[in-house]
Design a protein around this motif. Structure first.
Motif, PDB file in Angstrom:
ATOM      1  N   SER A 405       0.870  -1.172   0.000  1.00 41.31           N
ATOM      2  CA  SER A 405       0.000   0.000   0.000  1.00 41.31           C
ATOM      3  C   SER A 405       0.910   1.226   0.000  1.00 41.31           C
ATOM      4  CB  SER A 405      -0.856  -0.008   1.262  1.00 41.31           C
ATOM      5  OG  SER A 405      -0.025  -0.088   2.412  1.00 41.31           O
ATOM      6  N   VAL A 406       0.335   2.402  -0.227  1.00 43.98           N
ATOM      7  CA  VAL A 406       1.146   3.627  -0.180  1.00 43.98           C
ATOM      8  C   VAL A 406       1.820   3.741   1.183  1.00 43.98           C
ATOM      9  CG1 VAL A 406       1.100   6.153  -0.289  1.00 43.98           C
ATOM     10  CG2 VAL A 406      -0.309   4.817  -1.856  1.00 43.98           C
ATOM     11  N   GLU A 407       1.032   3.460   2.222  1.00 39.07           N
ATOM     12  CA  GLU A 407       1.566   3.534   3.590  1.00 39.07           C
ATOM     13  C   GLU A 407       2.772   2.606   3.742  1.00 39.07           C
ATOM     14  OE1 GLU A 407      -1.539   3.260   2.649  1.00 39.07           O
ATOM     15  OE2 GLU A 407      -2.917   4.377   3.922  1.00 39.07           O
ATOM     16  N   ILE A 409       4.745   1.408   1.320  1.00 35.73           N
ATOM     17  CA  ILE A 409       5.880   1.855   0.497  1.00 35.73           C
ATOM     18  C   ILE A 409       6.630   2.970   1.217  1.00 35.73           C
ATOM     19  CG2 ILE A 409       6.520   3.031  -1.665  1.00 35.73           C
ATOM     20  CD1 ILE A 409       4.328   1.446  -3.069  1.00 35.73           C
ATOM     21  N   VAL A 410       5.883   3.937   1.730  1.00 37.84           N
ATOM     22  CA  VAL A 410       6.513   5.054   2.434  1.00 37.84           C
ATOM     23  C   VAL A 410       7.327   4.530   3.617  1.00 37.84           C
ATOM     24  CG1 VAL A 410       6.014   7.059   3.896  1.00 37.84           C
ATOM     25  CG2 VAL A 410       4.886   6.825   1.685  1.00 37.84           C
ATOM     26  N   THR A 427       7.137  10.758   0.790  1.00 43.59           N
ATOM     27  CA  THR A 427       7.681  10.028  -0.357  1.00 43.59           C
ATOM     28  C   THR A 427       9.075  10.535  -0.727  1.00 43.59           C
ATOM     29  OG1 THR A 427       6.731  11.541  -1.962  1.00 43.59           O
ATOM     30  CG2 THR A 427       5.349   9.682  -1.296  1.00 43.59           C
ATOM     31  N   MET A 516       0.438  -3.685  -5.530  1.00 43.63           N
ATOM     32  CA  MET A 516      -0.345  -2.633  -4.871  1.00 43.63           C
ATOM     33  C   MET A 516      -1.791  -3.008  -4.674  1.00 43.63           C
ATOM     34  SD  MET A 516       0.687   1.200  -5.796  1.00 43.63           S
ATOM     35  CE  MET A 516       0.844   2.159  -4.299  1.00 43.63           C
ATOM     36  N   ARG A 524      -4.769   3.684  -5.233  1.00 42.35           N
ATOM     37  CA  ARG A 524      -3.553   3.843  -4.416  1.00 42.35           C
ATOM     38  C   ARG A 524      -2.446   4.477  -5.266  1.00 42.35           C
ATOM     39  NH1 ARG A 524      -4.342   0.550   0.147  1.00 42.35           N
ATOM     40  NH2 ARG A 524      -5.428  -1.391  -0.264  1.00 42.35           N
ATOM     41  N   MET A 525      -2.374   4.030  -6.510  1.00 43.54           N
ATOM     42  CA  MET A 525      -1.331   4.560  -7.392  1.00 43.54           C
ATOM     43  C   MET A 525      -1.549   6.060  -7.626  1.00 43.54           C
ATOM     44  SD  MET A 525      -1.172   1.467 -10.150  1.00 43.54           S
ATOM     45  CE  MET A 525      -0.757  -0.227  -9.660  1.00 43.54           C
ATOM     46  N   LEU A 528      -0.377   7.824  -4.563  1.00 48.52           N
ATOM     47  CA  LEU A 528       1.090   7.856  -4.543  1.00 48.52           C
ATOM     48  C   LEU A 528       1.614   8.940  -5.488  1.00 48.52           C
ATOM     49  CD1 LEU A 528       3.785   6.646  -3.562  1.00 48.52           C
ATOM     50  CD2 LEU A 528       3.632   4.966  -5.407  1.00 48.52           C
ATOM     51  N   GLU A 531       1.031  12.276  -3.959  1.00 44.32           N
ATOM     52  CA  GLU A 531       1.972  12.520  -2.865  1.00 44.32           C
ATOM     53  C   GLU A 531       3.358  12.891  -3.415  1.00 44.32           C
ATOM     54  OE1 GLU A 531       1.451  12.736   0.469  1.00 44.32           O
ATOM     55  OE2 GLU A 531      -0.637  12.620  -0.195  1.00 44.32           O
TER      56      GLU A 531
END
Ligand code: NFS
Ligand code: SF4
Length: 627
Positions: A405-407, A409-410, A427, A516, A524-525, A528, A531
């Motif tokens: 998820s974005v969370e 990945i970060v 990011t 993802m 989500r992409m 991202l 962000e």
């Protein structure tokens, strides 16, 4: 590092088709032959049957329909209706999730597993959270979410997640989505006989309907699924038919809505059901998945992925599938007659997806527990009906780490760059990898399989070349499953990356292709990308990021394409969206949309060329930024 090749996967399929031949089963491979060649008018998009004066088809001798509509209008309307179908489908999935959230209760079937995320979204939406019970808040948020579908005024709330100025630009160009249902209805209205036939207007509305999906229905589906079932974190799993276990009761979940699959997983894992399976002569219970619902439970529970879209018949052909349980979307009606050739129970559960030759067990959020239990029991009791002589599970599976998820990945990249970047939770580390050129850019690989393209071949070849060129791949849907089956989500796939990406994979301990989620998770992409843009002070369309659906087939995929372009990300397709019959539509989609969003489509059926074009575009974006 050893990949599983498409040739090996095809050999496994052929072996399964031999079983099929023994029991007189049909398969898509044969039906494709019966349907080829396809209707030329349909392929070009120049057939109109929206009123009963027709159907009309455009030819050089008959350049206008009876009402006088030309090829551009007909192709444009067809494209818009195609998009509206996809936007409606994704968004209705999102709506179901809102309803599930509304049913969540401390002592109920569904709980709030990520309260922090709920609080975060509530703050974003300006909802008072202070001193509120989390379930009261969940119900309030679900209702506000549901209002996004039909509110009379204003734009989608999530548009405020865009970088400064972008929402305003979308509003100015009449691409900012209003209520979700309104955009779908307006699309159908515009495409009615005697309404819009101006390509420019039809393309604009296609973008807006797509945006209602990506920044409305799909995003709500993703965000509230996270609230209910947990925000995905990296987790190990496996992919391909070899995840099915011959000694176990095999339940395959197929479709899209995690409300069903989550509950099935929950019960299949209960001591009570496992004991029952043993009583019935099995060693245990294996739940595996097909299509997007598989992605959902793989991301959150590590449930293995049996395969993607064009493998759905294969799971039945193993002869070892006790039940294939489906909810909505991408389900072959072929599963009905096919399951009759075996002992397999084909269980439909949604009033929205009812099919002949299936057992219908209506699934409701309120009665989810009972429904899931009944389904798991039915599968267990079916184990004894297996025909051992028909059982063959291909010995083929690959390891995969999923759950980005974005969370996640970060969090994973925090601290990786051992540099001046000290702002955790942003990011910026990823941006630093990109600006320094260690990673050249990112490609969002999405979408289906389509027999028009050698299944999985385009996905896999493209990804191999991209990662070899230091381009990180984020994948979702059936594309992600293609990658997982091939082994590209195994961390050791770093060995076939360029030196820069390999280094990042080592430091962050990630695979070069990041899973993802499902297709609604393409939102989500978008988050991202937004962000990244905000953290770098750029607009989304300036980022060295592109989207690609090389084997797409569904209306949903076109809706996705429209919101990816609408968001400002160039989109590369390997299958033509039935627009070749209109030069004006082709021009608008491949160039014209740039003036509104800064992005456009590229359609290229030669996969080798498609890859090169993407790499070129990424390098162009870098040059423009001077990085
Ligand atoms: Ni997406 Fe998912 Fe697969 Fe295509 Fe179907 S499962 S929502 S439409 S076929 S990627
Ligand atoms: Fe033919 Fe026009 Fe009717 Fe379409 S709307 S079927 S082009 S008459």
């Amino acid at each position: 590092f050893k990949m599983t090749t498409v040739e090996e996967m095809e050999a496994a399929t052929n072996r399964l088709l031999e079983t099929g031949a023994k029991v007189g089963a049909d398969a898509w491979q044969f039906r494709v032959k019966n349907q080829t060649p396809h209707c030329k008018f349909g392929e070009q998009g120049v057939c109109c049957r929206i009123c009963a004066m027709g159907p009309c088809r455009i030819t050089p001798k008959a350049p206008r329909g009876i009402c006088g509509c030309d090829a551009h209008g007909i192709v444009g309307r067809n494209f818009l209706k195609f998009t509206a179908g996809g936007a409606a489908t994704h968004s209705d999935h999102g709506r179901e999730i809102c309803h599930t959230l509304y049913c969540a209760a401390e002592d109920g079937n569904y709980k709030v597993k990520d309260p922090e995320k709920l609080l975060r979204i509530a703050k974003e939406w300006g909802v008072e959270t202070e001193g509120k019970d989390i379930y009261d808040l969940a119900h309030e948020m679900a209702e506000i979410g549901l209002m996004e579908y039909g509110k009379p005024f204003g734009y989608q709330r999530f548009l405020d997640r865009m970088p400064e100025g972008q929402k305003e630009k979308l509003i100015e160009n009449e691409i900012a989505p209003r209520a979700i249902d309104r955009e779908v209805s307006t699309s159908l209205h515009m495409a009615h006989m005697g309404c819009s036939s101006l390509p420019e207007a039809l393309v604009k509305q296609s973008l807006r309907a797509g945006m209602a999906d990506g920044w409305g229905g799909s995003m709500m589906g993703t965000e509230f699924s996270d609230v209910l079932f947990g925000t995905p974190k990296p987790i190990d799993t496996e992919a391909n038919l070899g995840v099915m276990v011959a000694e176990n009761v095999n339940i395959v979940v197929h479709g899209h809505d995690p409300s069903l699959s989550e509950m099935i997983c929950e019960y299949a894992d209960s001591p009570e059901m496992i004991a029952y399976a043993k009583e019935m002569g099995a060693k245990g219970i294996t739940v595996s998945g097909v299509c997007c619902t598989s992605n959902e439970v793989a991301m959150r529970r590590g449930i293995p992925m049996a395969g993607n879209f064009l493998q759905q018949e294969n799971v039945v052909l193993t002869g070892a599938c006790e039940a294939i349980v489906v909810d909505v979307q991408c389900i072959f009606p072929a599963l009905g007659p096919l399951s009759k050739c075996f002992h397999t129970k084909f269980v439909t559960t949604s009033p929205i997806a009812q099919m002949p030759d299936s057992e219908f067990i209506r699934f409701n959020a309120e009665t989810a527990g009972e429904n899931a239990k009944a389904i798991v029991k039915m599968a267990i009791e079916n184990f004894k009906n297996r025909k051992p002589e028909l059982v063959h599970i291909p010995d083929m599976k690959a390891k995969a780490t999923v759950g980005y998820s974005v969370e996640a990945i970060v969090k994973t990249l925090d601290g990786v760059t051992n540099s001046q970047v000290d702002e955790t939770g942003t990011t910026k580390p990823l941006l630093e990898c990109i600006t320094s050129g260690v990673i050249r850019g990112a490609v969002a690989m999405v979408g289906c399989n389509n027999p028009k393209i050698r299944p999985d071949y385009a996905h896999i070849e493209l990804m191999k070349k991209l990662i070899a060129n230091d381009i990180v791949v984020i994948a979702s849907g059936c594309s992600a499953q293609a990658a997982a089956k091939a082994g590209l989500m195994d961390k050791s796939a770093k060995d076939i990356c360029g030196a820069g990406l390999k280094r990042v994979c080592e430091l962050a301990d990630i695979p070069p292709v990041l899973h993802m989620g499902s297709c609604v998770d393409i939102s989500r992409m978008m988050i991202l990308a937004a962000e990244l843009a905000k953290d770098s002070g750029l607009q989304i369309n300036q980022l060295p990021v592109v989207g690609c659906a090389p084997e797409w087939m569904s209306e949903k995929a076109v809706s996705i394409g429209n919101y990816v372009v609408g968001t400002g990300i160039d989109t590369f397709l390997g299958v033509d969206p039935y627009v070749s019959g209109s030069s004006e539509m082709c021009e608008l989609l491949t160039e014209g949309t740039r003036k509104w969003t800064g992005a456009a489509y590229t359609v290229e059926t030669d996969i080798e060329k498609l890859t090169d074009l993407m790499i070129e575009r990424i390098e162009e974006k870098r040059t423009a930024l001077g990085i």
